[in-house]
Scaffold this active site. Structure first.
Site, PDB file in Angstrom:
ATOM      1  N   ASP A 132      27.779  30.955  15.519  1.00  0.00           N
ATOM      2  CA  ASP A 132      27.051  31.523  16.367  1.00  0.00           C
ATOM      3  C   ASP A 132      25.568  31.429  15.958  1.00  0.00           C
ATOM      4  O   ASP A 132      25.164  31.718  14.883  1.00  0.00           O
ATOM      5  CB  ASP A 132      27.372  33.115  16.399  1.00  0.00           C
ATOM      6  N   ASN A 164      15.044  29.626  29.863  1.00  0.00           N
ATOM      7  CA  ASN A 164      14.942  29.250  31.263  1.00  0.00           C
ATOM      8  C   ASN A 164      13.257  29.635  31.474  1.00  0.00           C
ATOM      9  O   ASN A 164      12.952  29.835  30.768  1.00  0.00           O
ATOM     10  CB  ASN A 164      15.527  30.041  32.506  1.00  0.00           C
ATOM     11  N   GLY A 189      24.350  33.246  28.153  1.00  0.00           N
ATOM     12  CA  GLY A 189      24.366  32.378  27.131  1.00  0.00           C
ATOM     13  C   GLY A 189      23.743  32.454  25.860  1.00  0.00           C
ATOM     14  O   GLY A 189      23.704  33.715  25.407  1.00  0.00           O
ATOM     15  N   VAL A 190      23.169  31.571  25.309  1.00  0.00           N
ATOM     16  CA  VAL A 190      22.629  31.397  23.913  1.00  0.00           C
ATOM     17  C   VAL A 190      21.389  32.447  24.302  1.00  0.00           C
ATOM     18  O   VAL A 190      20.924  33.057  23.437  1.00  0.00           O
ATOM     19  CB  VAL A 190      21.909  30.096  23.662  1.00  0.00           C
ATOM     20  N   ASP A 191      20.646  32.320  25.353  1.00  0.00           N
ATOM     21  CA  ASP A 191      19.463  33.157  25.919  1.00  0.00           C
ATOM     22  C   ASP A 191      19.800  34.642  25.479  1.00  0.00           C
ATOM     23  O   ASP A 191      18.992  35.387  24.948  1.00  0.00           O
ATOM     24  CB  ASP A 191      18.905  32.803  27.167  1.00  0.00           C
ATOM     25  N   GLY A 242      25.677  24.219  28.729  1.00  0.00           N
ATOM     26  CA  GLY A 242      26.605  25.428  28.853  1.00  0.00           C
ATOM     27  C   GLY A 242      26.373  25.935  30.496  1.00  0.00           C
ATOM     28  O   GLY A 242      26.710  25.001  31.405  1.00  0.00           O
TER      29      GLY A 242
HETATM   30  N1  AR6 Z   1      25.763  30.253  19.592  1.00  0.00           N
HETATM   31  C1  AR6 Z   1      26.132  28.819  19.780  1.00  0.00           C
HETATM   32  N2  AR6 Z   1      26.372  28.291  20.851  1.00  0.00           N
HETATM   33  C2  AR6 Z   1      26.434  28.916  21.985  1.00  0.00           C
HETATM   34  C3  AR6 Z   1      26.424  30.435  22.211  1.00  0.00           C
HETATM   35  C4  AR6 Z   1      26.207  30.976  20.644  1.00  0.00           C
HETATM   36  N3  AR6 Z   1      26.044  32.341  20.741  1.00  0.00           N
HETATM   37  N4  AR6 Z   1      26.767  30.704  23.318  1.00  0.00           N
HETATM   38  C5  AR6 Z   1      26.624  29.793  24.244  1.00  0.00           C
HETATM   39  N5  AR6 Z   1      26.694  28.541  23.300  1.00  0.00           N
HETATM   40  P1  AR6 Z   1      23.709  27.854  27.278  1.00  0.00           P
HETATM   41  P2  AR6 Z   1      22.075  25.850  28.940  1.00  0.00           P
HETATM   42  C6  AR6 Z   1      26.659  27.160  23.676  1.00  0.00           C
HETATM   43  O1  AR6 Z   1      24.576  28.294  28.765  1.00  0.00           O
HETATM   44  O2  AR6 Z   1      23.174  25.292  29.327  1.00  0.00           O
HETATM   45  C7  AR6 Z   1      20.668  30.915  30.365  1.00  0.00           C
HETATM   46  O3  AR6 Z   1      21.004  31.983  31.150  1.00  0.00           O
HETATM   47  C8  AR6 Z   1      27.504  26.986  25.070  1.00  0.00           C
HETATM   48  O4  AR6 Z   1      28.829  26.876  24.811  1.00  0.00           O
HETATM   49  O5  AR6 Z   1      23.454  29.028  26.518  1.00  0.00           O
HETATM   50  O6  AR6 Z   1      20.669  25.404  28.595  1.00  0.00           O
HETATM   51  C9  AR6 Z   1      19.285  30.715  29.951  1.00  0.00           C
HETATM   52  O7  AR6 Z   1      18.606  31.986  30.549  1.00  0.00           O
HETATM   53  C10 AR6 Z   1      26.800  25.414  25.270  1.00  0.00           C
HETATM   54  O8  AR6 Z   1      27.308  24.662  24.716  1.00  0.00           O
HETATM   55  O9  AR6 Z   1      22.460  26.981  27.820  1.00  0.00           O
HETATM   56  C11 AR6 Z   1      19.217  29.581  31.216  1.00  0.00           C
HETATM   57  O10 AR6 Z   1      18.967  30.106  32.394  1.00  0.00           O
HETATM   58  C12 AR6 Z   1      25.449  25.623  24.653  1.00  0.00           C
HETATM   59  O11 AR6 Z   1      25.462  26.825  23.881  1.00  0.00           O
HETATM   60  C13 AR6 Z   1      20.473  28.617  31.206  1.00  0.00           C
HETATM   61  O12 AR6 Z   1      21.260  29.863  30.805  1.00  0.00           O
HETATM   62  C14 AR6 Z   1      24.377  25.978  25.754  1.00  0.00           C
HETATM   63  O13 AR6 Z   1      24.737  26.924  26.787  1.00  0.00           O
HETATM   64  C15 AR6 Z   1      20.290  27.509  30.194  1.00  0.00           C
HETATM   65  O14 AR6 Z   1      21.695  27.046  30.088  1.00  0.00           O
END
Ligand code: AR6
Length: 169
Positions: free
Chosen positions: A10, A24, A32-34, A120
């Site tokens: 994580d 974003n 997600g991560v955010d 993601g």
């Molecule tokens: N730790 C590590 N990796 C993670 C975690 C975590 N806690 N959570 C998700 N991932 P994403 P994006 C992975 O969706 O595609 C938000 O709403 C996930 O499986 O977090 O850049 C923002 O506000 C994937 O492989 O980011 C934006 O609107 C990767 O991290 C939008 O999502 C990135 O997934 C950004 O989307």
């Protein structure tokens, strides 16, 4: 020489100088991560986002805030291209890594952890998201000593490991 280290885990639990947030344009949190970073970091992260980014952040750019309750000193926020909505300019994705590492260098960070930006909710194809991350970090010339690439699940972790070993990294 920068080490690129694959990590299964994580992003919010990484004990490094800086973690990178997949943010974003609005810079007020999301899923997600955010979402995970804002939840774990607490209100201080959002307060700092509002203060430092009143007009948000452009796609491909990066900026930093403090990290609140996270076990890290800084959060470097970057905005990847939203592939699912038709933003498919790969240079915007590689720019996220380059700009984040430039900021890490300005901050004097020696360890940093990245998630896979855009892979993601923004739906960038996984193998190319990994290739963009690995190649851009490897070619960046950053002074950061350890760059962690954090994958949340075993399947993605295995792909990151494969990409690194295919390049002899
Ligand atoms: N730790 C590590 N990796 C993670 C975690 C975590 N806690 N959570 C998700 N991932 P994403 P994006 C992975 O969706 O595609 C938000 O709403 C996930 O499986 O977090 O850049 C923002 O506000 C994937 O492989 O980011 C934006 O609107 C990767 O991290 C939008 O999502 C990135 O997934 C950004 O989307």
């Amino acid at each position: 020489m920068t080490r690129i280290v694959p990590v299964l885990g994580d992003i919010t639990q990484q004990e490094v100088d800086a973690v990178v947030n997949a943010a974003n344009n609005g810079m007020r949190g999301g899923g997600g991560v955010d979402g995970a970073i804002h939840r774990a970091g607490g209100a201080a992260v959002l307060r700092d986002c509002v203060a430092r980014f009143p007009d948000g952040l452009a796609t491909g750019d990066a900026g930093y805030t403090t990290a609140g309750d996270l076990p890290t000193r800084w959060v470097i926020h970057t905005v990847g291209p939203d592939y699912g909505s038709g933003q498919r300019d790969r240079s915007l994705l590689t720019s996220c890594y380059r700009r984040s590492l430039e900021i890490a260098d300005e901050l004097g960070a020696t360890t940093i952890a990245f998630p896979l930006i855009s892979a993601g909710i923004y739906a960038w194809p996984l193998d190319d998201a990994i290739a963009a991350a690995v190649d851009t970090i490897a070619e960046s010339g950053t002074a950061v000593e350890e760059v962690r690439l954090v994958a949340r699940d075993q399947r993605i972790f295995a792909e990151v490991e494969r990409a690194l070993s295919a390049r002899g990294l």
